[in-house]
Design a protein around this motif. Structure first.
Motif, PDB file in Angstrom:
ATOM      1  N   GLY A  20       7.422   7.124   0.251  1.00 58.25           N
ATOM      2  CA  GLY A  20       6.558   5.970   0.025  1.00 58.25           C
ATOM      3  C   GLY A  20       7.316   4.787  -0.546  1.00 58.25           C
ATOM      4  N   TRP A  21       8.161   5.048  -1.545  1.00 57.47           N
ATOM      5  CA  TRP A  21       8.981   3.983  -2.135  1.00 57.47           C
ATOM      6  C   TRP A  21       9.862   3.335  -1.070  1.00 57.47           C
ATOM      7  N   THR A  22      10.537   4.168  -0.263  1.00 53.79           N
ATOM      8  CA  THR A  22      11.503   3.648   0.702  1.00 53.79           C
ATOM      9  C   THR A  22      10.823   2.853   1.811  1.00 53.79           C
ATOM     10  N   ILE A  23       9.781   3.435   2.398  1.00 56.28           N
ATOM     11  CA  ILE A  23       9.071   2.738   3.483  1.00 56.28           C
ATOM     12  C   ILE A  23       8.439   1.462   2.955  1.00 56.28           C
ATOM     13  N   GLY A  24       7.800   1.538   1.796  1.00 57.29           N
ATOM     14  CA  GLY A  24       7.162   0.351   1.230  1.00 57.29           C
ATOM     15  C   GLY A  24       8.144  -0.769   0.980  1.00 57.29           C
ATOM     16  N   THR A  25       9.305  -0.440   0.425  1.00 60.65           N
ATOM     17  CA  THR A  25      10.325  -1.456   0.146  1.00 60.65           C
ATOM     18  C   THR A  25      10.808  -2.117   1.429  1.00 60.65           C
ATOM     19  N   CYS A  26      11.095  -1.318   2.438  1.00 56.97           N
ATOM     20  CA  CYS A  26      11.592  -1.873   3.704  1.00 56.97           C
ATOM     21  C   CYS A  26      10.545  -2.744   4.382  1.00 56.97           C
ATOM     22  N   VAL A  27       9.295  -2.319   4.373  1.00 58.44           N
ATOM     23  CA  VAL A  27       8.238  -3.092   5.024  1.00 58.44           C
ATOM     24  C   VAL A  27       7.988  -4.398   4.284  1.00 58.44           C
ATOM     25  N   ILE A  28       7.975  -4.358   2.962  1.00 62.45           N
ATOM     26  CA  ILE A  28       7.780  -5.588   2.188  1.00 62.45           C
ATOM     27  C   ILE A  28       8.882  -6.595   2.489  1.00 62.45           C
ATOM     28  N   LEU A  29      10.128  -6.134   2.512  1.00 60.46           N
ATOM     29  CA  LEU A  29      11.232  -7.038   2.832  1.00 60.46           C
ATOM     30  C   LEU A  29      11.099  -7.604   4.243  1.00 60.46           C
ATOM     31  N   ALA A  30      10.663  -6.767   5.187  1.00 59.38           N
ATOM     32  CA  ALA A  30      10.492  -7.242   6.561  1.00 59.38           C
ATOM     33  C   ALA A  30       9.384  -8.281   6.668  1.00 59.38           C
ATOM     34  N   ALA A  31       8.350  -8.155   5.827  1.00 60.84           N
ATOM     35  CA  ALA A  31       7.213  -9.076   5.889  1.00 60.84           C
ATOM     36  C   ALA A  31       7.397 -10.323   5.040  1.00 60.84           C
ATOM     37  N   THR A  32       8.448 -10.365   4.230  1.00 61.33           N
ATOM     38  CA  THR A  32       8.647 -11.484   3.306  1.00 61.33           C
ATOM     39  C   THR A  32       9.210 -12.701   4.044  1.00 61.33           C
ATOM     40  N   PRO A  33       8.538 -13.835   3.962  1.00 64.71           N
ATOM     41  CA  PRO A  33       9.093 -15.045   4.565  1.00 64.71           C
ATOM     42  C   PRO A  33      10.245 -15.605   3.733  1.00 64.71           C
ATOM     43  N   ARG A  34      11.239 -16.136   4.415  1.00 66.18           N
ATOM     44  CA  ARG A  34      12.384 -16.786   3.761  1.00 66.18           C
ATOM     45  C   ARG A  34      13.043 -15.885   2.717  1.00 66.18           C
ATOM     46  N   ARG A  35      13.204 -14.608   3.078  1.00 61.28           N
ATOM     47  CA  ARG A  35      13.848 -13.695   2.127  1.00 61.28           C
ATOM     48  C   ARG A  35      15.307 -14.091   1.920  1.00 61.28           C
ATOM     49  N   THR A  36      15.776 -13.860   0.738  1.00 64.55           N
ATOM     50  CA  THR A  36      17.101 -14.296   0.320  1.00 64.55           C
ATOM     51  C   THR A  36      17.959 -13.079  -0.042  1.00 64.55           C
ATOM     52  N   TYR A  78       0.830  -1.204   0.000  1.00 60.50           N
ATOM     53  CA  TYR A  78       0.000   0.000   0.000  1.00 60.50           C
ATOM     54  C   TYR A  78       0.868   1.259   0.000  1.00 60.50           C
ATOM     55  N   THR A  79       1.861   1.303   0.879  1.00 62.11           N
ATOM     56  CA  THR A  79       2.726   2.482   0.983  1.00 62.11           C
ATOM     57  C   THR A  79       3.549   2.675  -0.285  1.00 62.11           C
ATOM     58  N   GLY A  80       4.082   1.585  -0.824  1.00 65.93           N
ATOM     59  CA  GLY A  80       4.836   1.684  -2.066  1.00 65.93           C
ATOM     60  C   GLY A  80       3.986   2.180  -3.214  1.00 65.93           C
ATOM     61  N   PHE A  81       2.722   1.745  -3.258  1.00 68.56           N
ATOM     62  CA  PHE A  81       1.834   2.193  -4.334  1.00 68.56           C
ATOM     63  C   PHE A  81       1.524   3.679  -4.200  1.00 68.56           C
ATOM     64  N   ILE A  82       1.377   4.161  -2.966  1.00 65.98           N
ATOM     65  CA  ILE A  82       1.157   5.598  -2.774  1.00 65.98           C
ATOM     66  C   ILE A  82       2.313   6.389  -3.379  1.00 65.98           C
ATOM     67  N   GLY A  83       3.539   5.912  -3.144  1.00 64.73           N
ATOM     68  CA  GLY A  83       4.695   6.583  -3.711  1.00 64.73           C
ATOM     69  C   GLY A  83       4.664   6.643  -5.220  1.00 64.73           C
ATOM     70  N   ARG A  84       4.106   5.610  -5.855  1.00 66.33           N
ATOM     71  CA  ARG A  84       4.068   5.589  -7.319  1.00 66.33           C
ATOM     72  C   ARG A  84       2.878   6.351  -7.879  1.00 66.33           C
ATOM     73  N   ILE A  85       1.713   6.268  -7.214  1.00 68.85           N
ATOM     74  CA  ILE A  85       0.510   6.860  -7.785  1.00 68.85           C
ATOM     75  C   ILE A  85       0.573   8.385  -7.768  1.00 68.85           C
ATOM     76  N   LEU A  86       1.354   8.959  -6.861  1.00 64.43           N
ATOM     77  CA  LEU A  86       1.496  10.413  -6.841  1.00 64.43           C
ATOM     78  C   LEU A  86       2.080  10.946  -8.139  1.00 64.43           C
ATOM     79  N   LEU A  87       2.906  10.143  -8.803  1.00 68.69           N
ATOM     80  CA  LEU A  87       3.559  10.595 -10.029  1.00 68.69           C
ATOM     81  C   LEU A  87       2.566  10.751 -11.181  1.00 68.69           C
ATOM     82  N   LYS A  88       1.425  10.072 -11.097  1.00 67.46           N
ATOM     83  CA  LYS A  88       0.415  10.198 -12.141  1.00 67.46           C
ATOM     84  C   LYS A  88      -0.080  11.638 -12.277  1.00 67.46           C
ATOM     85  N   ASP A  89      -0.030  12.389 -11.193  1.00 66.40           N
ATOM     86  CA  ASP A  89      -0.564  13.750 -11.225  1.00 66.40           C
ATOM     87  C   ASP A  89       0.238  14.680 -12.131  1.00 66.40           C
ATOM     88  N   PHE A  90       1.497  14.340 -12.422  1.00 66.40           N
ATOM     89  CA  PHE A  90       2.285  15.182 -13.324  1.00 66.40           C
ATOM     90  C   PHE A  90       1.641  15.245 -14.704  1.00 66.40           C
TER      91      PHE A  90
END
Length: 358
Positions: A221-237, A179-191
């Motif tokens: 949004g990009w940074t927080i989303g990326t970090c949270v996704i990695l933290a929530a990923t099981p068996r991350r490599t 959700y947070t990562g998508f917020i970071g990307r969807i803001l760019l649509k407004d340009f």
């Protein structure tokens, strides 16, 4: 003649489905199933895609109807807007929206009561986003927070709850990251839409706060989303972590460039390049979950992840260099010939808003 009419109607439906957005919806559905441990359940995947795609079609129709005047300024001649090009009429879109909403709600309840209730809530949010008197689309940051509820939370949670009844804390943590990562990307649509948004008083985040603040908020949004996704990923490599961090670094570089003064064509290329990186990150996450559940060996896993990363980088590089393959038509020759001085002044006003905010 009849065959031509049928073909034209099918073409309109395909355009209204917004293929790029449909791919995102499908990715979030697949991620929801993978998070639930059903990454290879193709029958359930198909069952979840039906209501989600019907919801998308309904939402696009409602949004196009409510934004018709704005789209005529932002996207003149754009074939992805049937109302603007007169390829479809208002009545046709109303009928399509009603039928799509019925299909979305009915097929969601077939999957279970929880998916059905999620769909009912999503339809309400989608209507509130576009329609007055609520019309969240005009409310700046609120719109940026509400839209991902339909684009991310609905397909992800619908698939998750269709696969299993229990929702675990790790599932919600993953949702928060997406959700947070998508917020970071969807803001760019407004340009892309800033000219019409400024003219019609649509107070998007970009119109209210300007270019630099929008890019900074997007970077968060990009940074927080990326970090949270990695933290929530099981068996991350290490392969997944390195791929994600490289993609994040490239996205931040793009945002840094976009925060400065760039021409429209360059701006469009930067935004589409960032979008390619965002899609690539979702595909990497989905591949990791699917291969981990299937018990792939380390060599095969690393090979696939490396190939997907390379494909993402190549696609992003192509977008950054050439821009989108089907660029938006800013003004047709006919409109350019009849443009008024007021239109030029409006363009200058929009550009001033993007640079400095209001």
């Amino acid at each position: 003649m009849l065959d031509r009419q049928i073909t034209d109607r099918i073409r309109v439906l395909v355009v209204l489905s917004r293929p790029a957005v449909a791919v995102l919806f499908a990715l979030y559905v697949a991620l929801g199933l993978a998070q639930a441990g059903h990454a290879e359940d193709r029958l359930l995947l198909a069952g979840c895609l039906i209501p989600v795609m019907a919801f998308l079609l309904c939402s696009v129709c409602v949004n196009d109807l409510s934004d018709r005047a704005i789209d005529q300024v932002n996207l003149p001649g754009d074939r992805n807007r049937p109302l603007v090009t007169a390829a479809a009429g208002s009545r046709e879109l109303v009928v399509t929206a009603v039928v799509s909403a019925t299909v979305a709600l009915g097929s969601a309840f077939v999957l279970g009561p929880r998916p059905g209730l999620l769909m009912l809530a999503a339809l309400a949010v989608s209507a509130g986003y576009s329609l007055r008197p609520i019309r969240l689309a005009d409310r700046g940051a609120v719109a940026a927070l509400a839209l991902p509820a339909c684009y991310v939370a609905l397909p992800y949670l619908l698939a998750l709850t269709a696969a299993r009844s229990a929702v675990h804390p790790r599932d919600l943590l993953m949702l928060f990251g997406l959700y947070t990562g998508f917020i970071g990307r969807i803001l760019l649509k407004d340009f892309r839409d800033v000219r019409g948004d400024a003219l019609f008083g649509k107070r998007t985040f970009l119109v209210r706060h300007g270019r630099r603040a929008t890019c900074l908020f997007s970077a968060c949004g990009w940074t927080i989303g990326t970090c949270v996704i990695l933290a929530a990923t099981p068996r991350r490599t290490p392969a997944l972590v390195c791929s994600y961090l490289l993609c994040l670094a490239l996205a931040l570089v793009i945002l840094r460039i976009l925060a400065g003064e760039v021409g429209h064509r360059r701006e469009e290329a930067l935004i589409t390049g960032a979008a390619a990186i965002g899609r690539g990150m979702l595909i990497l996450q989905l591949a990791h979950l699917a291969m981990s559940q299937a018990g792939w060996g380390a060599l095969a896993y690393s090979t696939v992840m490396g190939a997907l990363l390379a494909l993402t980088l190549v696609q992003a590089a192509g977008m950054l260099r050439h821009g989108p393959t089907t660029g938006l038509t800013i003004a047709s020759l006919r409109e350019g010939a009849t443009a008024s001085p007021g239109g030029v002044a409006s363009d200058r006003r929009a550009s001033h808003i993007v640079r400095r905010g209001t």
